[in-house]
Design an enzyme around this catalytic site. Sequence first.
Site, PDB file in Angstrom:
ATOM      1  N   GLY A  73     -13.092  -4.385   0.963  1.00 52.78           N
ATOM      2  CA  GLY A  73     -14.483  -3.914   1.072  1.00 52.78           C
ATOM      3  C   GLY A  73     -14.833  -2.987  -0.078  1.00 52.78           C
TER       4      GLY A  73
ATOM      5  N   GLY B 219      -6.926  -6.992   1.941  1.00 55.41           N
ATOM      6  CA  GLY B 219      -5.582  -7.054   2.519  1.00 55.41           C
ATOM      7  C   GLY B 219      -5.137  -8.471   2.787  1.00 55.41           C
TER       8      GLY B 219
ATOM      9  N   LYS C  64     -15.736 -13.135   8.523  1.00 53.06           N
ATOM     10  CA  LYS C  64     -17.013 -12.507   8.882  1.00 53.06           C
ATOM     11  C   LYS C  64     -18.072 -12.599   7.798  1.00 53.06           C
ATOM     12  CE  LYS C  64     -14.212  -9.185  10.625  1.00 53.06           C
ATOM     13  NZ  LYS C  64     -13.530  -8.877   9.455  1.00 53.06           N
TER      14      LYS C  64
ATOM     15  N   ARG D 223       0.827  -1.216   0.000  1.00 52.85           N
ATOM     16  CA  ARG D 223       0.000   0.000   0.000  1.00 52.85           C
ATOM     17  C   ARG D 223       0.861   1.265   0.000  1.00 52.85           C
ATOM     18  NH1 ARG D 223      -5.051  -1.721   3.939  1.00 52.85           N
ATOM     19  NH2 ARG D 223      -6.309  -2.526   2.240  1.00 52.85           N
TER      20      ARG D 223
HETATM   21  P1  AMP Z   1     -11.819 -11.284   6.834  1.00 51.55           P
HETATM   22  O1  AMP Z   1     -11.228 -10.131   7.591  1.00 51.55           O
HETATM   23  O2  AMP Z   1     -13.277 -11.463   7.055  1.00 51.55           O
HETATM   24  O3  AMP Z   1     -11.443 -11.297   5.362  1.00 51.55           O
HETATM   25  O4  AMP Z   1     -11.140 -12.579   7.443  1.00 51.55           O
HETATM   26  C1  AMP Z   1      -9.789 -12.907   7.315  1.00 51.55           C
HETATM   27  C2  AMP Z   1      -9.433 -13.821   8.425  1.00 51.55           C
HETATM   28  O5  AMP Z   1     -10.269 -14.952   8.406  1.00 51.55           O
HETATM   29  C3  AMP Z   1      -8.024 -14.362   8.388  1.00 51.55           C
HETATM   30  O6  AMP Z   1      -7.280 -13.757   9.414  1.00 51.55           O
HETATM   31  C4  AMP Z   1      -8.195 -15.867   8.636  1.00 51.55           C
HETATM   32  O7  AMP Z   1      -7.317 -16.375   9.614  1.00 51.55           O
HETATM   33  C5  AMP Z   1      -9.619 -15.960   9.130  1.00 51.55           C
HETATM   34  N1  AMP Z   1     -10.229 -17.271   8.874  1.00 51.55           N
HETATM   35  C6  AMP Z   1     -10.266 -17.923   7.714  1.00 51.55           C
HETATM   36  N2  AMP Z   1     -10.877 -19.110   7.869  1.00 51.55           N
HETATM   37  C7  AMP Z   1     -11.229 -19.221   9.148  1.00 51.55           C
HETATM   38  C8  AMP Z   1     -11.876 -20.226   9.927  1.00 51.55           C
HETATM   39  N3  AMP Z   1     -12.282 -21.378   9.372  1.00 51.55           N
HETATM   40  N4  AMP Z   1     -12.087 -19.991  11.244  1.00 51.55           N
HETATM   41  C9  AMP Z   1     -11.668 -18.833  11.795  1.00 51.55           C
HETATM   42  N5  AMP Z   1     -11.044 -17.830  11.118  1.00 51.55           N
HETATM   43  C10 AMP Z   1     -10.823 -18.025   9.814  1.00 51.55           C
END
Ligand code: AMP
Length: 403
Positions: free
Chosen positions: A377, A354, A201, A37
């Site tokens: 996003g 990211g 999420k 970035r």
């Molecule tokens: P996001 O910010 O929603 O894009 O989520 C990214 C994060 O999701 C990363 O830090 C991953 O470690 C986490 N992640 C991916 N798969 C899983 C899972 N099965 N359980 C918990 N966290 C997860």
Amino acid sequence: MELLSIKKLDLAGQKVFIRCDFNVPMDEFGNISDDRRIRSAVATINYCLDADCAVILASHLGRPKGEVLQKYSLAPVARRLQQLLKRDVILANDVVGEDAMQKSNNLEKHQVLLLENLRFEKGETANDPELAKKLASMADFYINDAFGVSHRAHSSVEGITHYFDNEHKAAGFLLEREINFFGKLINNPVRPFAAIVGGSKVSGKLEALVNLLPKVDKVFIGGGMAFTFLKQMGYNIGASLVEDDLLDEAQSIMDEAKKLGVKFYLPVDVVAAEKFSEDAVSKIVTAQEIPDSWMGLDIGPATVRLYREGLNDVQTVLWNGPMGVYEMEKFARGSSKIAHFVADSYATTVVGGGDTADLVQRIGVDDEMSFISTGGGASLELLEGKVLPGVRPLMIEKVKEEN
Ligand code: AMP
């Protein structure tokens, strides 16, 4: 509509405020682990310096939520910028306090000032007009080069634009590149068009998913968000991540996909672990048979095979969110396999967010992707067809070219 372009501004010798996105990942020692970035902002900064401008830079870092917290200081960013720009970068001690105001007042041409973390000010995320006015008062021109936050109506992104007319504001090169790329992608994607959506999420990506459905041909779900869908399907998901209040919404997304004829893929097996830890005991189980109190932390090998089959004929891929907890080697395999497959394909491959950008870089396939967006996003919202709040004030009616 077209974007106000920095190239059309009469910047020579002026003071310019550039909203950048220096929200970079750091390791536990405070070292910047991915400076993409910061590097991406250099073109716009150098363009202004070459036009003999005095340059004021502003960014947020993390979520200090209006508090001044040393761990969110932009000092490491200032040091990295200094190396990249090969010139001194003055760091203000505050955002719009005495120090920042004094330093911006005294700033001379060819000098670069970096304000402290914008989110040390509570008003930033609240789009406080007073804060926007103070920020605007520092410069003659405003440039937005922070694609990653342009979907947020924050003071330094949206509020500030009201204090500059169309001859004194524009998009920087990075923002322009992202907007143009996604504009083309959304208007004319080569089909089949697939979205791979993962991460933790559901709540953050639900609306995007709903709006993406009419645009894509296939959706592949992975990561923590898969379990909300799997639970809704009646599976026992053990202690996996789940957003119980979104089960109904998960159902309506699956219904809508069916109605629209969009192929909706969910994991058929997962790597489950006893606890959320690198040294946890883990095993591969089918999505129907996750043991109680175990959690799914990656997609399994059967899912990888299934997703590869489904992705085989795809001509455009948008990928947002990892397939598992890729930060832990033990649960990075699913993301890695999918990354290699996507990278090797002849499709147009777009990575947004990211985490996903970090992931493809760690795996070493970043150069194989067609486009890596600096905003997760923001890129999703663009693909939904929205005009971003930070971009709208920088759009004007297209001027017809005369023959
Ligand atoms: P996001 O910010 O929603 O894009 O989520 C990214 C994060 O999701 C990363 O830090 C991953 O470690 C986490 N992640 C991916 N798969 C899983 C899972 N099965 N359980 C918990 N966290 C997860």
